[in-house]
Scaffold this motif. Structure first.
Motif, short mmCIF file in Angstrom:
data_model
loop_
_atom_site.label_atom_id
_atom_site.label_comp_id
_atom_site.label_asym_id
_atom_site.label_seq_id
_atom_site.Cartn_x
_atom_site.Cartn_y
_atom_site.Cartn_z
N SER A 103 56.25 -94.30 -60.34
CA SER A 103 57.63 -93.90 -60.04
C SER A 103 57.96 -92.49 -60.52
CB SER A 103 58.61 -94.90 -60.67
OG SER A 103 58.46 -94.95 -62.07
N SER A 104 57.33 -92.04 -61.60
CA SER A 104 57.67 -90.73 -62.16
C SER A 104 56.66 -89.64 -61.81
CB SER A 104 57.79 -90.83 -63.68
OG SER A 104 56.56 -91.25 -64.25
N SER A 105 55.69 -89.98 -60.97
CA SER A 105 54.65 -89.02 -60.59
C SER A 105 54.81 -88.67 -59.12
CB SER A 105 53.25 -89.61 -60.84
OG SER A 105 52.25 -88.76 -60.30
N SER A 106 54.90 -87.37 -58.83
CA SER A 106 55.09 -86.93 -57.45
C SER A 106 53.92 -87.31 -56.56
CB SER A 106 55.32 -85.42 -57.40
OG SER A 106 54.22 -84.73 -57.97
N ASN A 107 52.74 -87.50 -57.14
CA ASN A 107 51.56 -87.90 -56.38
C ASN A 107 51.10 -89.30 -56.73
OD1 ASN A 107 51.16 -85.40 -54.90
ND2 ASN A 107 50.58 -84.50 -56.85
N GLY A 108 52.02 -90.11 -57.23
CA GLY A 108 51.70 -91.50 -57.51
C GLY A 108 50.70 -91.67 -58.65
N ILE A 109 50.06 -92.83 -58.67
CA ILE A 109 49.08 -93.12 -59.71
C ILE A 109 47.91 -92.15 -59.62
CG2 ILE A 109 47.39 -94.83 -60.48
CD1 ILE A 109 49.48 -96.98 -59.90
N GLN A 110 47.55 -91.74 -58.40
CA GLN A 110 46.45 -90.79 -58.24
C GLN A 110 46.77 -89.48 -58.95
OE1 GLN A 110 42.77 -89.42 -57.37
NE2 GLN A 110 43.53 -91.50 -56.99
N SER A 209 53.17 -90.99 -67.78
CA SER A 209 52.27 -90.13 -68.57
C SER A 209 52.68 -90.10 -70.03
CB SER A 209 52.26 -88.71 -67.99
OG SER A 209 51.38 -87.88 -68.71
N GLU A 210 53.98 -89.94 -70.28
CA GLU A 210 54.46 -89.82 -71.66
C GLU A 210 54.31 -91.11 -72.45
OE1 GLU A 210 56.40 -86.69 -69.18
OE2 GLU A 210 56.13 -88.85 -68.96
N SER A 211 54.62 -92.25 -71.82
CA SER A 211 54.50 -93.51 -72.55
C SER A 211 53.04 -93.91 -72.74
CB SER A 211 55.30 -94.61 -71.85
OG SER A 211 54.89 -94.77 -70.51
N ALA A 212 52.17 -93.55 -71.79
CA ALA A 212 50.74 -93.80 -71.98
C ALA A 212 50.19 -92.98 -73.14
CB ALA A 212 49.97 -93.49 -70.70
N TYR A 241 70.84 -82.87 -59.63
CA TYR A 241 71.76 -82.05 -60.44
C TYR A 241 73.20 -82.45 -60.12
CZ TYR A 241 74.18 -78.17 -62.59
OH TYR A 241 75.02 -77.44 -63.38
N PRO A 242 74.04 -82.55 -61.16
CA PRO A 242 73.67 -82.46 -62.58
C PRO A 242 72.81 -83.66 -62.98
CG PRO A 242 75.95 -83.15 -62.35
CD PRO A 242 75.48 -82.80 -60.98
N PRO A 243 71.91 -83.46 -63.94
CA PRO A 243 71.02 -84.56 -64.33
C PRO A 243 71.80 -85.71 -64.95
CG PRO A 243 70.84 -82.73 -65.87
CD PRO A 243 71.68 -82.24 -64.72
N LYS A 244 71.44 -86.92 -64.57
CA LYS A 244 72.04 -88.09 -65.17
C LYS A 244 71.39 -88.37 -66.52
CE LYS A 244 73.46 -90.09 -60.77
NZ LYS A 244 73.39 -91.24 -59.83
N TRP A 245 71.83 -89.42 -67.18
CA TRP A 245 71.34 -89.69 -68.54
C TRP A 245 69.84 -89.90 -68.58
CZ3 TRP A 245 68.95 -94.39 -69.10
CH2 TRP A 245 69.22 -95.36 -68.15
N TYR A 246 69.24 -90.32 -67.47
CA TYR A 246 67.79 -90.56 -67.41
C TYR A 246 67.08 -89.44 -66.64
CZ TYR A 246 69.33 -92.20 -62.83
OH TYR A 246 69.92 -92.28 -61.60
N GLY A 247 67.82 -88.40 -66.24
CA GLY A 247 67.27 -87.39 -65.34
C GLY A 247 66.46 -86.31 -66.04
N VAL A 248 66.10 -85.31 -65.23
CA VAL A 248 65.26 -84.19 -65.69
C VAL A 248 66.08 -82.92 -65.67
CG1 VAL A 248 63.15 -82.86 -65.30
CG2 VAL A 248 63.20 -85.31 -64.76
N PRO A 249 66.46 -82.39 -66.83
CA PRO A 249 67.16 -81.10 -66.85
C PRO A 249 66.21 -79.96 -66.54
CG PRO A 249 66.75 -81.85 -69.09
CD PRO A 249 66.29 -82.95 -68.18
#
Length: 367
Positions: A103-110, A209-212, A241-249
């Motif tokens: 979900s957080s990777s632009s190219n998926g799991i690959q 990536s970060e949690s792994a 934009y504007p980024p929500k509480w879970y978003g990417v600034p």
């Protein structure tokens, strides 16, 4: 500075490197694609590589139309190995699909697997150099090709008893855009691909990536310390934009900072001062939070492409030398490109990649 709760017996056999110390061996590994390296490269040279001129530089990057820009690294004090590889698909297993989240990777799991493989390639190159020279590195610094640095990497960030990462941009784990550690801690931190089965057997699932990355250190009971660092990650991706509480600034590269690896770009800021005082408290510490207090953060509208005239903004923020590099690379011809990459190839103790002419032909059209 904030510290996580994992504990480990203090180390006693590591010395802290100084800018010109010959008493410790340090490896610096740059990973990732060179899409905007004409903008980030000069800052990495100035604020990382030239600060530690005795360090051995390793570069691991996938071959694409921007790879020719890596020729800028011919100006690095030392170049040990450059590996520019043609990307191949990494087979995905059912276990990996359970373990990782796309979900957080632009190219998926690959995309995650490709990134993990690039990072782990640092260990492969570093280990081979150690075997050739019959020594072990005391410290390994791993960072990204797309890092835009505004100040020097501080030797005080080297902590013998912990693995050091930037604060913020945690996304339910740990910021993985820079890592500094001794040899043993770095072995764990950089084993992004080969440790996936270990994480799966430990019961983890749906990791980004970060949690792994966080899970790797947790499984091996390695202490992690978060510090602030003067760099951001130059990005062409678009974010709400504007980024929500879970978003990417997405930060303005001229923000006072330090930005500690947050996504950034050159822009006319859309939110700063009182606007940030309203928006900043909404960002959650465990997600995309970046230190915003004391006017340290100014935001771009990351939902749109880079704005027209970004070049002038970049030049004004980055200075005359960086502006000259940007303009020169933009106008670069095949002959100059080949000359620069041949210079990098000669400087490197080991070159593992296509011939410079092939790299230049891929990225440039003969005038």
């Amino acid at each position: 500075m904030s510290s996580l709760h994992y504990k480990r017996a203090p180390a006693t056999d590591f010395s802290i490197p100084s800018a010109h110390s010959g008493t410790t061996r340090m490896a610096i590994c740059l990973v990732g694609g060179a899409r905007r390296f004409e903008l980030t490269g000069p800052t990495i040279l100035k604020h990382v590589l030239n600060v530690f001129p005795e360090a051995d530089l390793f570069v691991h990057s996938n071959l694409d139309k921007n790879s020719f820009k890596l020729g800028l690294l011919r100006l690095a004090p030392r170049v040990t190995e450059v590996r520019i590889r043609k990307p191949v698909t990494i087979p995905e297993t059912k276990a990996q699909r359970r373990l990782l989240s796309s979900s957080s990777s632009s190219n998926g799991i690959q995309g995650l697997l490709q990134y993990f493989d690039l990072v782990e390639g640092c260990l492969d190159m570093i280990g081979a150099q150690e075997s050739r020279g019959r020594f072990k590195y005391d410290w390994i610094v791993r960072t990204r090709v797309d890092g835009y640095w505004t100040g020097p990497l501080d030797s005080r960030a080297f902590k013998p008893d912990s693995y050091v990462v930037p604060e913020g941009s945690r996304f339910s784990g740990l910021n993985d855009r820079l890592g500094i550690g001794n040899r043993s801690f770095s072995t764990v931190a950089l084993s992004r691909l080969s440790l996936l089965p270990r994480l799966a057997s430990a019961g983890f699932h749906d990791l980004n990536s970060e949690s792994a990355f966080h899970a790797q250190l947790k499984v091996f009971n390695i202490s992690a310390i978060e510090l602030r660092f003067p760099f951001c990650t130059l990005s062409d991706h678009r974010y709400e934009y504007p980024p929500k509480w879970y978003g990417v600034p997405v930060a303005f590269i001229g923000s006072p900072g330090p930005l500690s690896g947050a996504k950034c770009r050159p822009c006319i800021p859309s939110c700063k001062g009182k606007c940030m005082e309203k928006l900043g408290p909404r960002m959650k510490n465990w997600s995309g939070w970046t230190e915003w207090r004391n006017h340290s953060l100014e935001l771009c509208d990351g939902s749109r492409p880079w704005q027209k005239g970004w070049e002038k903004i970049f030049d004004e923020v980055s200075g005359k030398k960086a502006a000259n590099v940007r303009r020169r690379v933009k106008k670069m011809k095949i002959e100059e490109c080949v000359k620069e990459l041949e210079g990098l190839k000669r400087k490197a103790e080991k070159w593992n990649g296509p011939d410079p002419i092939e790299i230049c032909n891929l990225g440039l059209v003969q005038a």
